[in-house]
Design a protein around this motif. Structure first.
Motif, short mmCIF file in Angstrom:
data_model
loop_
_atom_site.label_atom_id
_atom_site.label_comp_id
_atom_site.label_asym_id
_atom_site.label_seq_id
_atom_site.Cartn_x
_atom_site.Cartn_y
_atom_site.Cartn_z
N TRP A 43 0.72 -2.18 -9.14
CA TRP A 43 1.42 -3.26 -8.42
C TRP A 43 1.92 -2.76 -7.07
N LEU A 44 2.50 -1.56 -7.07
CA LEU A 44 3.06 -0.99 -5.87
C LEU A 44 2.00 -0.75 -4.81
N ILE A 45 0.88 -0.15 -5.21
CA ILE A 45 -0.21 0.15 -4.27
C ILE A 45 -0.79 -1.14 -3.71
N THR A 46 -1.01 -2.14 -4.58
CA THR A 46 -1.57 -3.42 -4.14
C THR A 46 -0.65 -4.10 -3.12
N THR A 47 0.66 -4.10 -3.41
CA THR A 47 1.63 -4.74 -2.51
C THR A 47 1.69 -4.03 -1.17
N LEU A 48 1.70 -2.70 -1.21
CA LEU A 48 1.74 -1.93 0.04
C LEU A 48 0.48 -2.15 0.88
N LEU A 49 -0.66 -2.28 0.23
CA LEU A 49 -1.91 -2.55 0.96
C LEU A 49 -1.87 -3.93 1.62
N LYS A 50 -1.31 -4.91 0.92
CA LYS A 50 -1.17 -6.25 1.50
C LYS A 50 -0.28 -6.18 2.74
N TYR A 51 0.84 -5.48 2.61
CA TYR A 51 1.76 -5.37 3.73
C TYR A 51 1.11 -4.66 4.91
N ALA A 52 0.37 -3.59 4.62
CA ALA A 52 -0.30 -2.83 5.69
C ALA A 52 -1.33 -3.69 6.41
#
Length: 213
Positions: A43-52
């Protein structure tokens, strides 16, 4: 995913590898704990990728002239289970369909982050209300709850990246959800503000101005 998360998973994995005679009940507990940590990391990696992607303007929004009411319903559907677990009521007050030029999935993402925040900070049997109104000049979406509220000193920070309120109980709440929501809304020509009273609840107000051509 930080070192602690990875370290926990490696520790659980080592225990499972080095204790072949472990009884099935204990083994199942370790497997469940490992799965929970992996889910959090994913979840964390997916969310950070979206933000990036949003930060670097790498998102191609698939905007259509469709009702915001449709996107609201789309955002709510996967959250009903979480609300039901806390016996919370998510009430819809859709006064208008709210046709607006937007990307359904990304706007649903922004709304779901706000609704998740409301579910987390509202007690069992609490109420969450989503209202959509329209004027000749604008469309507004208000997401309000009767939860614990946010201290005034925190209000100015909640849309900041990685800011996590002191009352957050959700291990996934790393302070990026609301920041992501704001970025998405602003990319659609909208604005978002928040009001809150401790012990009474919080209200997020999103406004999209209609473009007159």
């Amino acid at each position: 995913a930080n070192k602690d998360d990875i370290g926990i998973v490696l520790t659980y994995n080592d225990i499972l590898k080095n204790h072949e005679n472990m009884d099935m009940e204990t083994k199942s507990k370790f497997i469940d704990m490992t799965s929970e940590q992996l889910d959090r990391m994913n979840w964390l990696i997916t969310t950070l990728l979206k933000y990036a992607r949003i930060e670097s303007n790498a998102v191609s929004y698939n905007k259509e002239m469709i009702p915001l009411s449709e996107s609201i319903r789309y955002a709510i559907n996967p959250l009903k289970l979480s609300a039901n677990d806390k016996k919370q009521d998510i009430g819809l007050d859709l006064i208008s369909e709210g046709y607006y030029f937007h990307d359904k999935k990304w706007i649903a993402e922004s709304l779901s982050n706000i609704i998740k925040n409301a579910i987390e900070h509202t007690d069992i049997n609490g109420k969450i209300k989503i209202k959509l109104e329209e004027t000749p000049m604008s469309i507004s979406i208000t997401i309000s709850d009767n939860g614990e509220g946010i201290e005034k000193s925190e209000l100015k920070n909640i849309f900041k990246r990685f800011y996590k309120g002191k009352n957050s109980i959700n291990p996934k709440s790393i302070g990026i959800g609301l920041s992501l929501s704001k970025k998405i809304i602003e990319a659609h020509g909208g604005s978002i503000t928040v009001e809150s009273d401790i012990g009474k609840g919080t209200s997020f107000n999103i406004i999209f101005l209609k473009v007159i051509i």
